[in-house]
Motif scaffolding. Structure first.
Motif, mmCIF file in Angstrom:
data_model
loop_
_atom_site.group_PDB
_atom_site.id
_atom_site.type_symbol
_atom_site.label_atom_id
_atom_site.label_comp_id
_atom_site.label_asym_id
_atom_site.label_seq_id
_atom_site.Cartn_x
_atom_site.Cartn_y
_atom_site.Cartn_z
ATOM 1 N N ASP A 203 16.444 36.144 57.385
ATOM 2 C CA ASP A 203 16.635 35.025 58.076
ATOM 3 C C ASP A 203 15.164 34.500 58.807
ATOM 4 O O ASP A 203 14.994 33.367 59.019
ATOM 5 N N VAL A 204 14.347 35.608 58.898
ATOM 6 C CA VAL A 204 13.120 35.087 59.754
ATOM 7 C C VAL A 204 11.974 35.881 59.124
ATOM 8 O O VAL A 204 12.205 36.851 58.865
ATOM 9 N N VAL A 205 10.883 35.164 58.957
ATOM 10 C CA VAL A 205 9.560 35.774 58.377
ATOM 11 C C VAL A 205 8.405 35.652 59.270
ATOM 12 O O VAL A 205 8.205 34.454 59.789
ATOM 13 N N LEU A 206 7.588 36.403 59.695
ATOM 14 C CA LEU A 206 6.228 36.329 60.257
ATOM 15 C C LEU A 206 5.327 36.751 59.496
ATOM 16 O O LEU A 206 5.121 37.818 58.768
ATOM 17 N N ILE A 207 4.033 36.075 59.486
ATOM 18 C CA ILE A 207 2.933 36.520 58.723
ATOM 19 C C ILE A 207 1.886 36.145 59.743
ATOM 20 O O ILE A 207 1.573 35.118 60.064
ATOM 21 N N CYS A 208 0.954 37.193 59.787
ATOM 22 C CA CYS A 208 0.111 37.228 60.834
ATOM 23 C C CYS A 208 -1.270 37.572 60.238
ATOM 24 O O CYS A 208 -1.215 38.641 59.276
ATOM 25 N N ASP A 209 -2.338 37.206 60.448
ATOM 26 C CA ASP A 209 -3.676 37.675 59.933
ATOM 27 C C ASP A 209 -4.565 38.273 60.821
ATOM 28 O O ASP A 209 -4.595 37.410 62.139
ATOM 29 N N PHE A 210 -5.254 39.256 60.935
ATOM 30 C CA PHE A 210 -6.274 40.006 61.733
ATOM 31 C C PHE A 210 -7.578 40.100 61.020
ATOM 32 O O PHE A 210 -7.544 40.352 59.804
ATOM 33 N N GLU A 211 -8.736 40.210 61.805
ATOM 34 C CA GLU A 211 -10.104 40.366 61.208
ATOM 35 C C GLU A 211 -10.191 41.743 60.739
ATOM 36 O O GLU A 211 -10.862 42.008 59.651
ATOM 37 N N THR A 212 -9.763 42.600 61.861
ATOM 38 C CA THR A 212 -10.019 44.045 61.454
ATOM 39 C C THR A 212 -8.784 44.669 61.752
ATOM 40 O O THR A 212 -7.691 44.450 62.239
ATOM 41 N N ASP A 213 -8.749 46.063 61.291
ATOM 42 C CA ASP A 213 -7.854 47.186 61.516
ATOM 43 C C ASP A 213 -7.577 47.244 62.924
ATOM 44 O O ASP A 213 -6.486 47.446 63.694
ATOM 45 N N LEU A 214 -8.593 47.426 63.704
ATOM 46 C CA LEU A 214 -8.758 47.404 65.342
ATOM 47 C C LEU A 214 -8.064 46.163 65.928
ATOM 48 O O LEU A 214 -7.248 46.339 66.944
ATOM 49 N N ASP A 215 -8.400 44.948 65.446
ATOM 50 C CA ASP A 215 -7.659 44.011 66.076
ATOM 51 C C ASP A 215 -6.093 44.118 65.729
ATOM 52 O O ASP A 215 -5.259 43.581 66.866
ATOM 53 N N PHE A 216 -5.735 44.434 64.624
ATOM 54 C CA PHE A 216 -4.294 44.593 64.522
ATOM 55 C C PHE A 216 -3.595 45.800 65.186
ATOM 56 O O PHE A 216 -2.606 45.577 65.850
ATOM 57 N N GLN A 217 -4.342 46.675 65.626
ATOM 58 C CA GLN A 217 -4.208 47.820 66.464
ATOM 59 C C GLN A 217 -3.914 47.142 67.899
ATOM 60 O O GLN A 217 -2.822 47.471 68.768
ATOM 61 N N MET A 218 -4.793 46.339 68.356
ATOM 62 C CA MET A 218 -4.779 45.785 69.587
ATOM 63 C C MET A 218 -3.607 45.146 69.649
ATOM 64 O O MET A 218 -3.000 44.770 70.745
ATOM 65 N N TYR A 219 -3.335 43.986 68.710
ATOM 66 C CA TYR A 219 -2.239 43.279 68.767
ATOM 67 C C TYR A 219 -0.968 44.072 69.056
ATOM 68 O O TYR A 219 0.017 43.762 69.896
ATOM 69 N N THR A 220 -0.593 45.367 68.431
ATOM 70 C CA THR A 220 0.455 45.905 68.608
ATOM 71 C C THR A 220 0.659 46.845 69.824
ATOM 72 O O THR A 220 1.790 47.034 70.325
ATOM 73 N N ARG A 221 -0.488 46.887 70.513
ATOM 74 C CA ARG A 221 -0.264 47.422 71.885
ATOM 75 C C ARG A 221 -0.290 46.322 72.919
ATOM 76 O O ARG A 221 -0.172 46.731 74.164
ATOM 77 N N ASN A 222 -0.551 45.088 72.685
ATOM 78 C CA ASN A 222 -0.540 43.917 73.662
ATOM 79 C C ASN A 222 0.889 44.021 74.309
ATOM 80 O O ASN A 222 1.970 44.062 73.646
ATOM 81 N N ALA A 223 0.831 43.549 75.606
ATOM 82 C CA ALA A 223 2.230 43.524 76.186
ATOM 83 C C ALA A 223 3.018 42.442 75.847
ATOM 84 O O ALA A 223 4.257 42.322 76.021
ATOM 85 N N HIS A 224 2.295 41.104 75.461
ATOM 86 C CA HIS A 224 3.109 39.999 74.888
ATOM 87 C C HIS A 224 3.840 40.438 73.642
ATOM 88 O O HIS A 224 5.023 40.020 73.494
ATOM 89 N N HIS A 225 3.092 41.095 72.897
ATOM 90 C CA HIS A 225 3.917 41.772 71.653
ATOM 91 C C HIS A 225 4.960 42.700 71.861
ATOM 92 O O HIS A 225 6.014 42.286 71.277
ATOM 93 N N LYS A 226 4.910 43.508 72.730
ATOM 94 C CA LYS A 226 5.899 44.392 73.349
ATOM 95 C C LYS A 226 7.071 43.671 73.705
ATOM 96 O O LYS A 226 8.286 43.900 73.474
ATOM 97 N N LYS A 227 6.697 42.573 74.547
ATOM 98 C CA LYS A 227 7.761 41.854 74.946
ATOM 99 C C LYS A 227 8.650 41.006 73.910
ATOM 100 O O LYS A 227 9.870 40.887 73.986
ATOM 101 N N ALA A 228 8.001 40.567 72.774
ATOM 102 C CA ALA A 228 8.562 39.861 71.696
ATOM 103 C C ALA A 228 9.298 41.027 71.008
ATOM 104 O O ALA A 228 10.517 40.474 70.643
ATOM 105 N N VAL A 229 8.876 42.155 70.854
ATOM 106 C CA VAL A 229 9.745 43.003 70.210
ATOM 107 C C VAL A 229 10.940 43.355 70.940
ATOM 108 O O VAL A 229 11.796 43.636 70.382
ATOM 109 N N GLU A 230 10.893 43.702 72.175
ATOM 110 C CA GLU A 230 12.280 43.752 72.945
ATOM 111 C C GLU A 230 12.970 42.720 72.441
ATOM 112 O O GLU A 230 14.337 43.252 72.468
#
Length: 103
Positions: free
Chosen positions: A58-85
């Motif tokens: 039903d839904v697809v998300l495609i995100c790009d990040f410069e580095t592995d660290l940027d991706f890790q920071m994204y997964t730990r971000n409070a806004h991301h966690k709220k979206a996941v909830e």
């Protein structure tokens, strides 16, 4: 660059709304992450248009990040966690792939 792709099958009804309403809400939430999370280089969210295929997601998300660290920071971000909830409340299943893109 790291590309993060996630696809979801949504429940027909969840969180007091239909699948279609929840897909629209997910799109708004996920696109809004770009405003709040600096590490996201680019984001695209799509909602399935082919309602005739019972196996389609039903839904697809495609995100790009410069580095592995940027991706890790994204997964730990409070806004991301709220979206996941919210997504966990409305999704039936989730599929993901993360891979390196050479530019």
């Amino acid at each position: 660059m790291i590309r993060h792709i996630v696809m979801w099958k949504l429940q027909d009804e969840a969180a007091g709304a239909t699948k279609e309403k929840n897909a629209e809400k997910m799109k708004l939430i996920l696109e809004g992450l770009r405003t709040n999370i600096d590490e996201i280089k680019d984001v695209e969210v799509g909602i399935q248009t082919n309602q005739d295929d019972p196996d389609a997601l039903d839904v697809v998300l495609i995100c790009d990040f410069e580095t592995d660290l940027d991706f890790q920071m994204y997964t730990r971000n409070a806004h991301h966690k709220k979206a996941v909830e919210f997504i966990k409340k409305v999704a039936e299943s989730r599929y993901t792939v993360d891979y390196k893109v050479d530019l």
